[in-house]
Design a protein around this motif. Structure first.
Motif, PDB file in Angstrom:
ATOM      1  N   GLN A   3      18.987  33.109  27.471  1.00  0.00           N
ATOM      2  CA  GLN A   3      17.756  32.668  26.912  1.00  0.00           C
ATOM      3  C   GLN A   3      16.891  33.773  27.151  1.00  0.00           C
ATOM      4  OE1 GLN A   3      15.111  30.153  29.007  1.00  0.00           O
ATOM      5  NE2 GLN A   3      14.788  28.953  27.338  1.00  0.00           N
TER       6      GLN A   3
ATOM      7  N   ARG B  55      18.782  31.368  22.372  1.00  0.00           N
ATOM      8  CA  ARG B  55      19.589  31.030  23.612  1.00  0.00           C
ATOM      9  C   ARG B  55      20.978  30.863  23.353  1.00  0.00           C
ATOM     10  NH1 ARG B  55      16.865  27.575  20.342  1.00  0.00           N
ATOM     11  NH2 ARG B  55      17.579  25.425  19.843  1.00  0.00           N
TER      12      ARG B  55
ATOM     13  N   VAL C  94      25.819  21.811  25.274  1.00  0.00           N
ATOM     14  CA  VAL C  94      24.058  21.778  25.049  1.00  0.00           C
ATOM     15  C   VAL C  94      23.555  21.176  26.298  1.00  0.00           C
ATOM     16  CG1 VAL C  94      22.180  20.918  23.948  1.00  0.00           C
ATOM     17  CG2 VAL C  94      23.971  22.033  22.658  1.00  0.00           C
ATOM     18  N   GLU C  95      24.220  20.144  26.818  1.00  0.00           N
ATOM     19  CA  GLU C  95      23.626  19.640  27.901  1.00  0.00           C
ATOM     20  C   GLU C  95      23.927  20.428  29.345  1.00  0.00           C
ATOM     21  OE1 GLU C  95      26.016  16.018  28.202  1.00  0.00           O
ATOM     22  OE2 GLU C  95      24.945  14.780  26.843  1.00  0.00           O
TER      23      GLU C  95
ATOM     24  N   TRP D  84      23.922  23.676  28.905  1.00  0.00           N
ATOM     25  CA  TRP D  84      22.860  24.812  28.845  1.00  0.00           C
ATOM     26  C   TRP D  84      21.478  24.113  29.591  1.00  0.00           C
ATOM     27  CZ3 TRP D  84      17.894  25.129  26.665  1.00  0.00           C
ATOM     28  CH2 TRP D  84      17.480  26.613  26.499  1.00  0.00           C
ATOM     29  N   ASP D  85      21.060  23.005  28.914  1.00  0.00           N
ATOM     30  CA  ASP D  85      19.857  22.556  29.395  1.00  0.00           C
ATOM     31  C   ASP D  85      19.799  22.163  30.854  1.00  0.00           C
ATOM     32  OD1 ASP D  85      18.788  22.283  26.853  1.00  0.00           O
ATOM     33  OD2 ASP D  85      19.612  20.049  26.536  1.00  0.00           O
ATOM     34  N   LYS D  86      20.957  21.908  31.634  1.00  0.00           N
ATOM     35  CA  LYS D  86      21.031  21.586  33.259  1.00  0.00           C
ATOM     36  C   LYS D  86      20.583  22.937  33.766  1.00  0.00           C
ATOM     37  CE  LYS D  86      23.894  19.591  36.631  1.00  0.00           C
ATOM     38  NZ  LYS D  86      24.135  20.929  37.721  1.00  0.00           N
TER      39      LYS D  86
ATOM     40  N   THR E 164      19.319  25.779  32.407  1.00  0.00           N
ATOM     41  CA  THR E 164      18.052  26.141  32.385  1.00  0.00           C
ATOM     42  C   THR E 164      16.936  25.567  33.249  1.00  0.00           C
ATOM     43  OG1 THR E 164      18.576  26.220  30.085  1.00  0.00           O
ATOM     44  CG2 THR E 164      16.132  26.223  30.499  1.00  0.00           C
ATOM     45  N   GLU E 165      17.249  24.135  33.506  1.00  0.00           N
ATOM     46  CA  GLU E 165      16.381  23.673  34.617  1.00  0.00           C
ATOM     47  C   GLU E 165      16.394  24.304  35.854  1.00  0.00           C
ATOM     48  OE1 GLU E 165      13.413  21.585  33.991  1.00  0.00           O
ATOM     49  OE2 GLU E 165      13.857  22.228  31.934  1.00  0.00           O
TER      50      GLU E 165
END
Length: 552
Positions: free
Chosen positions: A467, A472, A517-518, A520-522, A524-525
């Motif tokens: 990112q 990203r 994508v899920e 990556w989101d996880k 990232t958080e």
């Protein structure tokens, strides 16, 4: 070396008679370490990766060691340095942007995010830094015994802000004969000579971080002259030629990504571009459409870029000669890589640009731009700051005669800068800190690449994550999702067939895209939570204020 020897025995490398690839156990002492980092050099610029630049010293390291073909950086200078020296993604350590907290170039690492020299100290290492820093804090405060640091990145011939052992030095006078690349090598050699004289019983770590070929494009006139005619064919023809050489070398096996003619610099400074005159172009137009004067100007800029890489290679040769004079060449682990892809940026800084001065001299300020940056990043898409392959792919050369038996071989396993710390720590018989000040250190994302130094195996990563400034990406196995800018849609590629990122499979494999994508989101958080965990209230308050100001 104990952990390394145990690893070697467990895999029975010494009993493998059908291959010439093994790990040597001949070293009787801990190996030295030399990390050489280029700045804004494209994936295929060195000769041993297919480039036109004369890099005999890098080529010799590659022939005597290994080249990795799928190694990655973070797409930008300061995040890459954080990842290289800590073993963590830069967002985890607040060294790239994290919403709600002071981060990025102004970010301060958590107390647990120690740098590699501090990990090596308990193992008896002397540690030296020569070149660009771009990390929070000062080198001597972060484990280095000696340091030479230039904070002025706008001058290669007469920098105004430079430090030795964290003490400010006088500005360099114009026309003094000074050149940053040579000065960095001079300092590295100075440290190595002192080491040989006073500390020969200890291993050393030398971190040699060049600023070339980062803009401004400036190089000694004699080096530029070597490439005056080399790039007159233009970026379209030369990309094809470079791509063919890369395929012959076995570096890549993919199509040549077409130049994206509408993609210019990542940041728009039209007034700066105008200062450079009518022969500057801010788009990678077809070479045949440029005027003769524009082609001459662009080819000259690429000649300067090549000269900077050439001079870096010459100076690397002097450092390697010093290792040989010390009798330490064979027992030094040498890593060479770049902090991001070549840059399409175009701007004028420092003392400005004098169009009447010889191009590449101290009074000029030129940037490579998107045309020849596309050549430097052959065969991939995009440039520095983007997380498409052109922005994040780096050459990685590894050379260690006493520890690596393979010569001139390629390694195709994917890897990332976060893998360097665990790899080196395993090779020297240590491991990264598990606690700092009595507090547990968070698990690191990197993986040791020691197995890949012995033979061409795949080192499994659950994922590799990126990112930077809204760009990203995530790689899982051979699959990669990538997006340019915060509001752009995700793209999906099968890199085993398409490292040129031409066949977007997002619409045909929606379930795979959704899962990645899920993931990556996880992640990232998780990285944001780690960055915020021990941030002070002041860091959060100022970070929130900055976020609000940018939103306004």
């Amino acid at each position: 070396m104990a952990a390394f020897l145990k690893f070697s025995r467990s895999l029975l490398f010494v009993l493998t008679l059908t291959t010439s690839i093994c790990v040597s156990h001949a070293a009787s002492s801990k190996p030295n370490i030399l990390i050489i980092l280029a700045d804004d050099m494209g994936f295929s610029d060195p000769g041993c990766y297919g480039g036109e630049v004369q890099t005999p010293n890098l080529d010799a390291l590659a022939q005597g060691g290994l080249r990795f073909t799928q190694f990655y950086n973070t797409a930008r200078c300061w995040p890459s340095r954080a990842a290289l020296l800590t073993g963590y993604y830069a967002q985890e350590t607040r060294r790239d942007t994290v919403p709600g907290v002071i981060s990025g170039g102004r970010g301060t690492r958590p107390a647990w995010a120690k740098l590699l020299p501090e990990m090596l100290k308990p193992l008896g290492y002397r540690t030296y830094h020569s070149g660009k820093w771009h990390v929070d804090g000062k080198p001597m405060q972060n484990g280095f015994d000696h340091s030479y640091d230039i904070e002025d990145h706008n001058h290669n011939f007469n920098p105004q802000s430079l430090f030795e052992d964290d003490q400010k030095l006088p500005p360099v006078k114009p026309d003094s004969g000074y050149y940053t690349t040579t000065a960095y090598a001079d300092h590295a050699i100075k440290c190595l000579k002192e080491h040989a004289e006073k500390y020969s019983g200890q291993p050393f770590f030398e971190y040699l971080a060049f600023t070339c070929p980062h803009f401004p494009l400036q190089a000694p006139a004699e080096d530029i002259a070597k490439y005056r005619e080399r790039f007159r064919k233009g970026w379209d023809v030369l990309r094809e030629e470079r791509w063919q050489r890369m395929k012959t070398l076995g570096i890549i096996d993919c199509s040549l990504a077409p130049i994206e003619r509408s993609v210019g610099p990542p940041y728009v400074f039209p007034k700066d571009v105008a200062l450079l005159g009518p022969n500057e172009v801010d788009r990678p137009l077809p070479w045949a459409e440029l005027t003769d004067a524009q082609r001459e100007f662009q080819a000259t800029k690429m000649a300067i870029h090549a000269a900077m890489v050439d001079r870096m290679d010459q100076e690397i040769g002097r450092v390697l000669a010093q290792l040989k004079a010390m009798g330490q060449f064979d027992n030094t682990i040498v890593l060479f890589l770049s902090d991001n892809g070549a840059s399409a940026e175009m701007m004028v800084r420092g003392d400005g640009h004098d169009p009447s001065a010889p191009p590449g001299s101290a009074k000029t300020f030129l940037c490579l731009g998107p045309g020849f940056s596309s050549l430097a990043n052959t065969p991939f898409r995009r440039h520095k700051t983007w997380t498409h392959e052109g922005g994040i792919a780096t050459p990685l050369i590894v050379h260690w005669p006493k520890g690596i038996a393979a010569h001139g071989e390629l390694r195709h396993t994917p890897g990332h800068l976060v893998d360097v710390v665990p790899t080196l720590m395993e090779l020297v018989g240590g491991k990264p800190f598990e606690t700092v000040n009595g507090q547990p250190v968070p698990p690191a994302p990197g993986r040791s690449l020691v197995a890949a130094l012995a033979k061409d195996v795949t080192v499994a990563h659950p994922s590799i994550w990126w990112q930077h400034e809204g760009n990203r990406a995530l790689r899982v196995g051979d699959w990669k999702i990538v997006a340019s800018g915060e509001n752009s849609p995700w793209e999906l590629y099968d890199l085993s067939k398409d490292r040129g990122e031409q066949n977007d499979l997002a619409s045909t494999q929606p379930e795979r895209l959704k899962q990645m994508v899920e993931m990556w989101d996880k992640q990232t958080e998780e990285y944001r939570a780690l960055a915020l965990k021990d941030a002070t209230p002041e860091m959060k308050a100022k970070g929130n204020a900055k976020k609000k100001k940018e939103a306004d």
